[in-house]
Design a protein around this motif. Sequence first.
Motif, PDB file in Angstrom:
ATOM      1  N   TYR A  83       0.836  -1.184   0.000  1.00 40.93           N
ATOM      2  CA  TYR A  83       0.000   0.000   0.000  1.00 40.93           C
ATOM      3  C   TYR A  83       0.869   1.231   0.000  1.00 40.93           C
ATOM      4  N   ASP A  89      -0.512   4.714 -11.646  1.00 40.74           N
ATOM      5  CA  ASP A  89      -0.637   3.362 -12.179  1.00 40.74           C
ATOM      6  C   ASP A  89       0.728   2.695 -12.363  1.00 40.74           C
ATOM      7  N   ARG A  92       1.744   1.027  -9.157  1.00 39.55           N
ATOM      8  CA  ARG A  92       0.970  -0.205  -8.977  1.00 39.55           C
ATOM      9  C   ARG A  92       1.541  -1.320  -9.847  1.00 39.55           C
ATOM     10  N   LYS A  93       1.771  -1.019 -11.117  1.00 42.12           N
ATOM     11  CA  LYS A  93       2.299  -2.029 -12.048  1.00 42.12           C
ATOM     12  C   LYS A  93       3.668  -2.523 -11.598  1.00 42.12           C
ATOM     13  N   GLU A 102      -1.299  -7.716  -4.436  1.00 48.50           N
ATOM     14  CA  GLU A 102      -2.282  -6.634  -4.535  1.00 48.50           C
ATOM     15  C   GLU A 102      -1.608  -5.325  -4.176  1.00 48.50           C
ATOM     16  N   TYR A 103      -2.123  -4.237  -4.739  1.00 50.68           N
ATOM     17  CA  TYR A 103      -1.627  -2.891  -4.465  1.00 50.68           C
ATOM     18  C   TYR A 103      -2.840  -2.036  -4.140  1.00 50.68           C
ATOM     19  N   SER A 105      -4.360   1.749  -2.161  1.00 47.50           N
ATOM     20  CA  SER A 105      -4.051   3.093  -1.696  1.00 47.50           C
ATOM     21  C   SER A 105      -3.994   3.101  -0.176  1.00 47.50           C
TER      22      SER A 105
END
Length: 125
Positions: A83, A89, A92-93, A102-103, A105
């Motif tokens: 997190y 993005d 996240r990637k 999982e990523y 916020s």
Amino acid sequence: MSKKIFILDDDDDFLNITSKVLAHMGELEVVTSSDSVNAIEMIKREKPDIVLLDIMMPKVDGLTITKNIRSTPELSHIKIVVYSAKIFDADRKNALKLGADEYISKVIESSKLVETIHRVLNSKS
């Protein structure tokens, strides 16, 4: 059978709040730390089912820890939720490419956090 979550963050307030939210799930044993330098050794000792960690930490960042977990044979099976306050993005990637399951916020509703932890813990790898 309870599962164990290891939460790693340099923000003690966030650690306290998050651990309380996740402890209310009932079936989770929550272990926390703000020590990113010794994180891998603590994870080896604690043997969690899932690790929840912040990307932006001093000394050793969460992406490096993610990469280390994935490259350590006795830890590679552990689920990882990364997190961050970073919402781009590309971040996240990159986290997913390095092995995060999982990523999310860092600014997230507690119900969404609980839902994410449940989903990742119950997913087949």
